[in-house]
Enzyme design. Sequence first.
Site, short mmCIF file in Angstrom:
data_model
loop_
_atom_site.label_atom_id
_atom_site.label_comp_id
_atom_site.label_asym_id
_atom_site.label_seq_id
_atom_site.Cartn_x
_atom_site.Cartn_y
_atom_site.Cartn_z
N LEU A 62 -5.71 -4.12 -3.97
CA LEU A 62 -5.71 -5.14 -2.65
C LEU A 62 -7.37 -3.84 -2.28
O LEU A 62 -7.81 -5.52 -1.31
CB LEU A 62 -4.65 -3.89 -1.29
CG LEU A 62 -3.35 -4.07 -1.71
CD1 LEU A 62 -2.31 -3.16 -0.96
CD2 LEU A 62 -3.50 -5.48 -0.68
N TYR A 115 4.25 10.09 -2.85
CA TYR A 115 3.97 9.25 -1.84
C TYR A 115 3.77 9.28 -0.81
O TYR A 115 2.99 8.90 -0.12
CB TYR A 115 3.97 7.73 -3.04
CG TYR A 115 3.30 6.70 -2.88
CD1 TYR A 115 2.22 6.56 -2.60
CD2 TYR A 115 4.52 6.13 -1.89
CE1 TYR A 115 1.90 5.11 -2.06
CE2 TYR A 115 3.73 4.77 -1.29
CZ TYR A 115 2.45 4.35 -1.35
OH TYR A 115 1.59 2.76 -1.42
N LYS A 126 1.59 8.87 3.03
CA LYS A 126 1.78 8.28 3.81
C LYS A 126 1.85 8.47 5.13
O LYS A 126 1.31 7.55 5.82
CB LYS A 126 2.30 6.94 3.04
CG LYS A 126 2.01 6.44 1.62
CD LYS A 126 0.20 6.34 2.08
CE LYS A 126 -0.35 5.55 0.56
NZ LYS A 126 -1.82 5.44 0.44
N ALA A 157 2.01 -5.62 -1.52
CA ALA A 157 1.64 -6.62 -2.14
C ALA A 157 2.47 -6.08 -3.23
O ALA A 157 2.14 -5.30 -3.91
CB ALA A 157 -0.22 -6.59 -2.26
#
Length: 303
Positions: free
Chosen positions: A20, A166, A170, A198
């Site tokens: 990304l 994670y 986030k 993605a």
Amino acid sequence: MADLRFDDRVVVITGAGRGLGRAYALLLASRGAKVVVNDPGVTLQGEGVDIGPAQEVVNEIQAAGGIAVANTDTVATPEGGKAIIHAALDHYGRIDVLIHNAGNVRRGSLKEISYEDFDAVLDVHLRGAFNVVRPAFPLMCAAGYGRIVLTTSVSGLYGNQNVVNYATSKTGMIGLSNVAALEGAAEGVKCNLIAPGAVTRMAEGLDTSQYPPMGPELVAPLVAWLAHENCSVTGEIMSAMAGRLARIYLAETPGVFQPSWSVEQVDQQMAGIRDPGTPWVLSPVPTGQSDHIRRSFEMARKG
């Protein structure tokens, strides 16, 4: 329709050597941005250092006539974060846009994950965001302009298994973004979140054979808009997955007011408490917190 360009804008992108971040760097550079391509070239677990990935992106940008410089400092320490921002100042004399995309993965169930693996992911994702936002934010405020794009995830917003580190990072990113949006609102600094979907190397180990097209190039245009001076929103969460762009937001049920409560009454009224009815959607900027308090007080006064 005129092209949205970034001529003379200085952009710092963390984790820009692959996936990304690379897509963001190539797109913004193609539209005139001067880009600091930050990537220490670590493994997916966050180990090692290799200038190769960052330099390869810089080479691509330069071969296409763009302007970029590679940086391999880590976001995982305050010193590294400062060095990344100062790379923009040293090479281009300013910073206009910060995109924090750097990430690592250390999987483990909540029952078994080690404290080391938990911290290693928070250090890059969440603390890493603070480590670059903290030195960049006052510079943007002093200049009267700035765009910050931080990275959240549906794995945090809605949860996922075996990624508590994670998911925690986030979700915590929302608080950081909201504060930056609030404190930057009067000084021309906007901060938003991207929840990207993605297929990159972070999907390693997952079965993606049945996924629709989900390349980074489907996320990059939305990130570029959030980084552009035309960006008209702040304190928001935007999603990009498989060609679908959307806004994600928090909402509250209208709730139920009583002047006093017993545990039994909570039990009896839970359906009403949870009933979405006409939900409250309170944006962080300009007055989300105070709107929550005001509406709650109004219900109390009305009885």
